[in-house]
Design a protein around this motif. Structure first.
Motif, PDB file in Angstrom:
ATOM      1  N   LYS A  97      83.027  74.029  49.148  1.00  0.00           N
ATOM      2  CA  LYS A  97      84.659  74.953  49.958  1.00  0.00           C
ATOM      3  C   LYS A  97      84.811  75.883  48.856  1.00  0.00           C
ATOM      4  CE  LYS A  97      88.643  72.427  48.091  1.00  0.00           C
ATOM      5  NZ  LYS A  97      89.597  71.354  47.378  1.00  0.00           N
ATOM      6  N   TYR A  98      85.933  76.972  49.175  1.00  0.00           N
ATOM      7  CA  TYR A  98      85.664  78.085  48.489  1.00  0.00           C
ATOM      8  C   TYR A  98      86.703  77.058  47.243  1.00  0.00           C
ATOM      9  CZ  TYR A  98      84.678  80.941  52.421  1.00  0.00           C
ATOM     10  OH  TYR A  98      84.445  81.484  52.733  1.00  0.00           O
ATOM     11  N   PHE A  99      86.271  78.452  45.950  1.00  0.00           N
ATOM     12  CA  PHE A  99      86.845  77.706  44.553  1.00  0.00           C
ATOM     13  C   PHE A  99      88.544  77.861  44.648  1.00  0.00           C
ATOM     14  CE2 PHE A  99      82.338  79.222  43.033  1.00  0.00           C
ATOM     15  CZ  PHE A  99      81.764  78.039  43.453  1.00  0.00           C
ATOM     16  N   ARG A 102      81.040  83.938  40.059  1.00  0.00           N
ATOM     17  CA  ARG A 102      82.661  83.606  40.422  1.00  0.00           C
ATOM     18  C   ARG A 102      83.266  83.880  41.705  1.00  0.00           C
ATOM     19  NH1 ARG A 102      86.233  82.093  41.760  1.00  0.00           N
ATOM     20  NH2 ARG A 102      88.311  80.567  41.183  1.00  0.00           N
ATOM     21  N   THR A 103      82.550  85.368  41.723  1.00  0.00           N
ATOM     22  CA  THR A 103      83.596  86.438  42.509  1.00  0.00           C
ATOM     23  C   THR A 103      82.695  86.173  43.648  1.00  0.00           C
ATOM     24  OG1 THR A 103      82.791  87.810  41.261  1.00  0.00           O
ATOM     25  CG2 THR A 103      84.702  87.485  40.962  1.00  0.00           C
ATOM     26  N   ALA A 104      81.828  86.296  43.452  1.00  0.00           N
ATOM     27  CA  ALA A 104      79.892  86.819  44.646  1.00  0.00           C
ATOM     28  C   ALA A 104      80.462  85.123  45.821  1.00  0.00           C
ATOM     29  CB  ALA A 104      79.329  86.745  44.347  1.00  0.00           C
ATOM     30  N   ALA A 105      80.604  83.870  45.363  1.00  0.00           N
ATOM     31  CA  ALA A 105      81.434  82.857  46.498  1.00  0.00           C
ATOM     32  C   ALA A 105      82.353  83.383  46.698  1.00  0.00           C
ATOM     33  CB  ALA A 105      81.327  82.027  45.583  1.00  0.00           C
ATOM     34  N   LYS A 139      82.850  69.940  40.932  1.00  0.00           N
ATOM     35  CA  LYS A 139      81.088  69.182  41.580  1.00  0.00           C
ATOM     36  C   LYS A 139      81.619  69.791  42.982  1.00  0.00           C
ATOM     37  CE  LYS A 139      79.750  67.602  37.209  1.00  0.00           C
ATOM     38  NZ  LYS A 139      78.781  66.028  36.736  1.00  0.00           N
ATOM     39  N   THR A 140      82.486  69.242  43.186  1.00  0.00           N
ATOM     40  CA  THR A 140      82.954  68.977  44.763  1.00  0.00           C
ATOM     41  C   THR A 140      82.446  70.421  45.799  1.00  0.00           C
ATOM     42  OG1 THR A 140      85.290  68.473  44.001  1.00  0.00           O
ATOM     43  CG2 THR A 140      84.055  66.659  44.021  1.00  0.00           C
ATOM     44  N   ASP A 141      82.950  71.196  44.911  1.00  0.00           N
ATOM     45  CA  ASP A 141      82.666  72.515  45.256  1.00  0.00           C
ATOM     46  C   ASP A 141      81.370  72.873  46.297  1.00  0.00           C
ATOM     47  OD1 ASP A 141      85.616  73.023  45.177  1.00  0.00           O
ATOM     48  OD2 ASP A 141      85.163  74.116  43.236  1.00  0.00           O
ATOM     49  N   LYS A 192      79.750  81.909  53.066  1.00  0.00           N
ATOM     50  CA  LYS A 192      80.031  81.127  54.469  1.00  0.00           C
ATOM     51  C   LYS A 192      79.782  79.785  53.788  1.00  0.00           C
ATOM     52  CE  LYS A 192      79.137  84.083  58.484  1.00  0.00           C
ATOM     53  NZ  LYS A 192      78.907  84.112  59.689  1.00  0.00           N
ATOM     54  N   ILE A 193      80.579  78.546  54.114  1.00  0.00           N
ATOM     55  CA  ILE A 193      80.910  77.465  53.646  1.00  0.00           C
ATOM     56  C   ILE A 193      79.556  77.031  54.381  1.00  0.00           C
ATOM     57  CG2 ILE A 193      82.081  75.393  53.956  1.00  0.00           C
ATOM     58  CD1 ILE A 193      83.191  77.245  51.745  1.00  0.00           C
ATOM     59  N   GLY A 194      78.628  76.093  53.437  1.00  0.00           N
ATOM     60  CA  GLY A 194      77.800  75.212  54.464  1.00  0.00           C
ATOM     61  C   GLY A 194      76.054  76.729  54.373  1.00  0.00           C
TER      62      GLY A 194
END
Length: 333
Positions: free
Chosen positions: A11-13, A51-54, A19-21, A58-60
């Motif tokens: 999940k995007y921050f 933190r910003t590169a995330a 932790k669930t991200d 893509k999700i997954g």
């Protein structure tokens, strides 16, 4: 067949990562092809830039990051079994690679130099990308001169503590900006900084002025925001600013407003330049070997905040973003 454990972005921050991200998946690795090798992770790096590169992932997809790894199987002459390497493999336990980067001019894999009795983990710290970030960002952009005053924000972290020590090697007066007195006292008593300022205490500007009676010639900026605006307002004419990051806004859920900096930049004729360390990919080994030499000579000191266990990587990442680490934050697999 080797099964690798891999952190993927779940999940995007929103604000501080949770932790669930993330989630851990397992994947079967393919057999090695010609010139490929299998690398087993020993240490993972957790760094603010993630933190910003995330947001660009893509999700997954696997989460990014550097690691120190040992080659356990190989069909490559260049990377035989037993070789220690640093790879931009992300947060994963095992990787099949040919040693080449997927990005032009991007140092994706390199061999760990002979560290002798120094810990291998330094290869993702002072003797790796972090060390090069400090080395090139300070010396190529700020170009500090002997006797000048250098201010470093987030000075208790991996890059900031390294930058300040290089500035001392170059004969500068160095002031570190930190979030706690404990970190500040470590900078002064252990690393040789001349002064520190705790930005969380009242009268930040007055304290900074007391530490810099001759003004500020160079500012290494890791945090951005109001702190950096304040530093720029009292710099000397023709001061130089190296912008490495903006930690103060990484976890913000809305745009962060800060005082205008253009007045200071214009009136004091300041030079401000941002950078990404891969600009100096063609000089990568220069920075690594110089930092290693300074450590071996006792001119650079290192400190690591080590978290044990692959399953605790996210916790280490979050705590680093909260400023709970001193020096480089790493995960030991």
């Amino acid at each position: 067949m080797i099964r690798a454990k891999v952190y993927v972005l779940n999940k995007y921050f929103e604000g501080l990562p949770k932790k669930t991200d993330f989630k851990i998946i397992e994947e079967d690795l393919p057999p090695l092809k010609h010139e490929e090798f299998l690398a087993e992770a020993l240490y993972l790096s957790v760094d603010p830039y993630m933190r910003t590169a995330a947001a660009r992932l893509k999700i997954g997809t696997p989460f990014i990051g550097y690691q120190v790894a040992r080659i356990t199987d190989s069909k490559s002459k260049e990377y035989p079994v037993g070789t220690f390497i640093v790879g931009a493999f992300g947060w994963r336990t095992h990787t099949v690679s040919n040693g080449k980067s997927n990005v032009s001019a991007y140092p994706g894999v390199w061999k760990v130099p002979d560290l002798k009795k120094l810990p291998l983990s330094l290869a993702i710290g002072m003797v790796g990308r972090v060390g090069n970030t400090a080395y090139f960002g300070l010396l190529e952009i700020c170009k500090p001169k002997h006797g000048e005053t250098v201010v470093v924000s987030a000075a208790g972290g991996a890059v900031g503590s390294h930058v300040g020590q290089i500035a001392k090697i170059k004969g500068c007066k160095v002031i570190g900006i930190t979030s706690t007195d404990y970190k500040g006292e470590w900078l002064v008593n252990e690393l040789g900084f001349d002064c520190f300022v705790n930005y969380k205490k009242p009268n930040f500007l007055d304290t900074l002025k007391k530490c810099t009676p001759e003004g500020i010639d160079c500012y290494f900026d890791n945090v951005g925001g109001e702190i950096s605006s304040t530093v720029m307002s009292i710099m000397n004419q023709y001061g130089r600013i190296s912008v490495c990051g903006s930690i103060s806004c990484y976890n913000a859920t809305a745009p962060v407003l800060a005082p205008i900096v253009q007045i200071s930049i214009v009136s004091l004729e300041l030079k401000l330049e941002g950078y990404i360390v891969h600009r100096w990919a063609d000089r990568w080994q220069e920075g690594i070997l110089q930092n290693l030499t300074w450590i071996q000579e006792g001119k650079l000191k290192y400190k690591e905040t080590v978290t044990e266990g692959f399953e605790n990587t996210v916790s280490a990442f979050i705590e680093m973003l909260e400023g709970k680490n001193i020096g480089k934050s790493i995960v030991k697999i």
